[in-house]
Design a protein around this motif. Sequence first.
Motif, PDB file in Angstrom:
ATOM      1  N   GLU A   5       0.839  -1.196   0.000  1.00 20.59           N
ATOM      2  CA  GLU A   5       0.000   0.000   0.000  1.00 20.59           C
ATOM      3  C   GLU A   5       0.876   1.249   0.000  1.00 20.59           C
ATOM      4  OE1 GLU A   5      -2.652  -0.131   3.281  1.00 20.59           O
ATOM      5  OE2 GLU A   5      -3.736  -1.861   2.489  1.00 20.59           O
ATOM      6  N   ASN A   8       2.231   1.751  -3.505  1.00 16.45           N
ATOM      7  CA  ASN A   8       1.226   2.306  -4.406  1.00 16.45           C
ATOM      8  C   ASN A   8       0.996   3.787  -4.108  1.00 16.45           C
ATOM      9  OD1 ASN A   8       0.623   0.199  -6.075  1.00 16.45           O
ATOM     10  ND2 ASN A   8      -0.943  -0.676  -4.735  1.00 16.45           N
ATOM     11  N   TYR A   9       1.015   4.122  -2.841  1.00 14.29           N
ATOM     12  CA  TYR A   9       0.743   5.491  -2.438  1.00 14.29           C
ATOM     13  C   TYR A   9       1.848   6.440  -2.938  1.00 14.29           C
ATOM     14  CZ  TYR A   9      -0.570   9.374   0.554  1.00 14.29           C
ATOM     15  OH  TYR A   9      -0.944  10.606   1.027  1.00 14.29           O
ATOM     16  N   TYR A  10       3.129   6.007  -2.862  1.00  7.29           N
ATOM     17  CA  TYR A  10       4.249   6.849  -3.278  1.00  7.29           C
ATOM     18  C   TYR A  10       4.786   6.461  -4.666  1.00  7.29           C
ATOM     19  CZ  TYR A  10       4.494   8.613   1.475  1.00  7.29           C
ATOM     20  OH  TYR A  10       4.204   9.212   2.659  1.00  7.29           O
TER      21      TYR A  10
END
Length: 170
Positions: A5, A8-10
Amino acid sequence: MDYYELLNYYRIEIMIGLAVAAVVLLILYLINIIQMSKLKKRYRIFMEGKDAKTLEDTIIKRLDQVDMLLEANSKNEENIKKLFSNMKLTFQKSGLVKYDAFNELGGKLSFSLALLNETNDGYMLNVVHNRDGCYIYMKEIVKGNSVIMLTEEENQALAMAMGQEKREES
């Protein structure tokens, strides 16, 4: 949040960072290629030499010149040693005293001349001038002394030659 996660976020920031790193590496690579091509060009010019002579020929020529200079230097040293040894035997010192042998003539035409080598060996010439002619007498000087008695003028010339007295005419 777990690892995936966060990734995916960065994801966009990581991709931008990787893109910037790739561009920086590309720029460094291009700079390196340009510097290497300049270095290769300089190397080719250096190895070719002037007028199609190779660097090896130039180095061999210079080494031959160095050998010739060393040989000439040793010959010069030998010649200098010979000159110094020969110079010890030559007349290096002189003393001259002019005088009037006979009071009636005037002009101080008579003289005593001392010629000495380094060890104060040599000759004393005494030239006496009078109305009837000129007479020359020679006396041998060994280590600054004469077996035959010297006149006052001859003693002055000898002292002058040996450096015991400054030049002065009587």
